[in-house]
Enzyme design. Structure first.
Site, PDB file in Angstrom:
ATOM      1  N   ASP A 136      62.044   5.569 104.553  1.00  0.00           N
ATOM      2  CA  ASP A 136      63.280   6.339 104.622  1.00  0.00           C
ATOM      3  C   ASP A 136      62.898   7.792 104.864  1.00  0.00           C
ATOM      4  O   ASP A 136      61.799   8.224 104.498  1.00  0.00           O
ATOM      5  CB  ASP A 136      64.070   6.213 103.314  1.00  0.00           C
ATOM      6  CG  ASP A 136      65.553   6.544 103.487  1.00  0.00           C
ATOM      7  OD1 ASP A 136      66.358   5.614 103.565  1.00  0.00           O
ATOM      8  OD2 ASP A 136      65.881   7.748 103.569  1.00  0.00           O
ATOM      9  N   ASP A 152      60.123   9.570 109.351  1.00  0.00           N
ATOM     10  CA  ASP A 152      61.154  10.017 110.283  1.00  0.00           C
ATOM     11  C   ASP A 152      60.996   9.152 111.527  1.00  0.00           C
ATOM     12  O   ASP A 152      60.004   9.287 112.267  1.00  0.00           O
ATOM     13  CB  ASP A 152      60.964  11.493 110.621  1.00  0.00           C
ATOM     14  CG  ASP A 152      62.070  12.057 111.513  1.00  0.00           C
ATOM     15  OD1 ASP A 152      62.761  11.250 112.176  1.00  0.00           O
ATOM     16  OD2 ASP A 152      62.233  13.287 111.558  1.00  0.00           O
ATOM     17  N   VAL A 153      61.945   8.262 111.765  1.00  0.00           N
ATOM     18  CA  VAL A 153      61.792   7.288 112.851  1.00  0.00           C
ATOM     19  C   VAL A 153      61.785   7.940 114.229  1.00  0.00           C
ATOM     20  O   VAL A 153      61.416   7.303 115.220  1.00  0.00           O
ATOM     21  CB  VAL A 153      62.894   6.204 112.799  1.00  0.00           C
ATOM     22  CG1 VAL A 153      62.784   5.389 111.512  1.00  0.00           C
ATOM     23  CG2 VAL A 153      64.283   6.804 112.952  1.00  0.00           C
ATOM     24  N   TYR A 180      77.777   7.662 119.199  1.00  0.00           N
ATOM     25  CA  TYR A 180      77.223   6.577 118.380  1.00  0.00           C
ATOM     26  C   TYR A 180      77.200   5.284 119.188  1.00  0.00           C
ATOM     27  O   TYR A 180      76.186   4.569 119.213  1.00  0.00           O
ATOM     28  CB  TYR A 180      78.063   6.416 117.125  1.00  0.00           C
ATOM     29  CG  TYR A 180      77.640   5.287 116.216  1.00  0.00           C
ATOM     30  CD1 TYR A 180      76.548   5.429 115.366  1.00  0.00           C
ATOM     31  CD2 TYR A 180      78.341   4.081 116.188  1.00  0.00           C
ATOM     32  CE1 TYR A 180      76.154   4.395 114.522  1.00  0.00           C
ATOM     33  CE2 TYR A 180      77.968   3.050 115.343  1.00  0.00           C
ATOM     34  CZ  TYR A 180      76.871   3.206 114.518  1.00  0.00           C
ATOM     35  OH  TYR A 180      76.499   2.181 113.685  1.00  0.00           O
ATOM     36  N   THR A 183      79.301   0.551 103.112  1.00  0.00           N
ATOM     37  CA  THR A 183      78.062   1.147 102.605  1.00  0.00           C
ATOM     38  C   THR A 183      78.274   2.655 102.538  1.00  0.00           C
ATOM     39  O   THR A 183      79.321   3.176 102.962  1.00  0.00           O
ATOM     40  CB  THR A 183      76.884   0.850 103.550  1.00  0.00           C
ATOM     41  OG1 THR A 183      77.126   1.511 104.802  1.00  0.00           O
ATOM     42  CG2 THR A 183      76.702  -0.645 103.775  1.00  0.00           C
TER      43      THR A 183
END
Length: 269
Positions: free
Chosen positions: A36, A57-58, A148, A186
């Site tokens: 994460d 950090d992806v 998005y 979520t």
């Protein structure tokens, strides 16, 4: 003979859906690396589940590769990689600043690319499964979520095209599955009840994380390229794309339905 589970990585697993997917993989016997951006939340999840944590950090391929190497060092082999990390900021693209638009594209799309490529690098010899958590927004038009949706369309296009590349290259044993859920109750949606631009996410039956976890479990047992959750909404999304004008004409009605659902949830407190 079925081999025993080894290493698994879940991105964006400090909370919400990612945490539940990590829990599933631990229960299936995997050595799980919880990653994460928030190191504290990753560690808290790992402590709870009996997993390992790492801040990642992806958007940074070096950090993603380091996560892959860490789980191989711990488990000996990478079996499963779940690209779950995602960012949702609502509103028309012209109302969003460039940094916000870039953030969604980089986390949702580039993060998926980085994770998938890293996983394939480890799976080419022994096989494995990449699961990309996408969205129904990756299949059709979504008012209030244009950037998005663009990032999620790109994630599906990348996933399917990469599977095509694997087949052309004669590389077998690697599966890539896209799980495309409707709105999930979520933390990503908790603060969207007062946001009209998020109405489409509330226009169907809000999913619980467990619904999506079950879909992940099913594709791990029996790989599928694209799985929509729920299946009926996925069918509606695909039909809307077959006739774009008709699909777009229905959007205001669906948005109104979503806004009514938001209000009902607000009234319940």
């Amino acid at each position: 003979m079925t081999r025993s589970p080894a290493g698994a990585v879940v991105t964006g697993a400090g909370r919400g859906l990612g945490r539940q997917i990590a829990r599933l993989l631990v229960a299936r016997g995997h050595h799980v690396l919880v990653t994460d951006l928030d190191a504290a939340s990753a560690q808290a999840t790992a402590d709870e589940l009996g997993a390992t944590a790492m801040a990642v950090d992806v958007r940074d391929p070096a950090q993603v590769d380091a996560a892959r190497d860490a789980i191989i060092a711990r488990a000996g082999r990478l079996d499963v990689w779940v690209n779950n990390a995602g960012v949702l900021v609502t509103g028309p693209a012209w109302e969003q600043d460039p940094a916000t638009r870039r953030l969604m594209i980089e986390v949702n799309t580039l993060g998926t690319v980085n994770g998938t490529v890293a996983a394939i690098g480890a799976m080419r010899e022994g096989g494995g499964h990449v699961v990309n958590i996408v969205s129904l927004a990756g299949l059709t038009a979504v008012a209030g979520e244009a950037v998005y949706a663009a990032s999620k369309h790109a994630a599906i296009g990348f996933s399917l095209s990469t599977m095509a590349d694997l087949l052309v290259a004669g590389i077998s044993g690697i599966d890539i599955s896209c799980v495309c859920p409707d709105g999930i109750w979520t933390p990503m949606l908790y603060d969207k009840l007062n946001d009209p631009a998020s109405a489409l996410s509330f226009s169907g039956k809000l999913l619980q994380p467990e619904d999506v976890v079950e879909a992940v479990r099913k594709v791990l047992d029996k790989p599928r390229l694209v799985t929509t959750v729920p299946r009926r909404r996925g069918l509606v999304a695909r039909l809307a794309d077959l006739a774009p004008r008709l699909g777009l004409a229905a959007v205001p009605l669906v948005v109104a339905q979503g806004r009514r659902a938001q209000q009902r949830l607000l009234d319940r407190g």
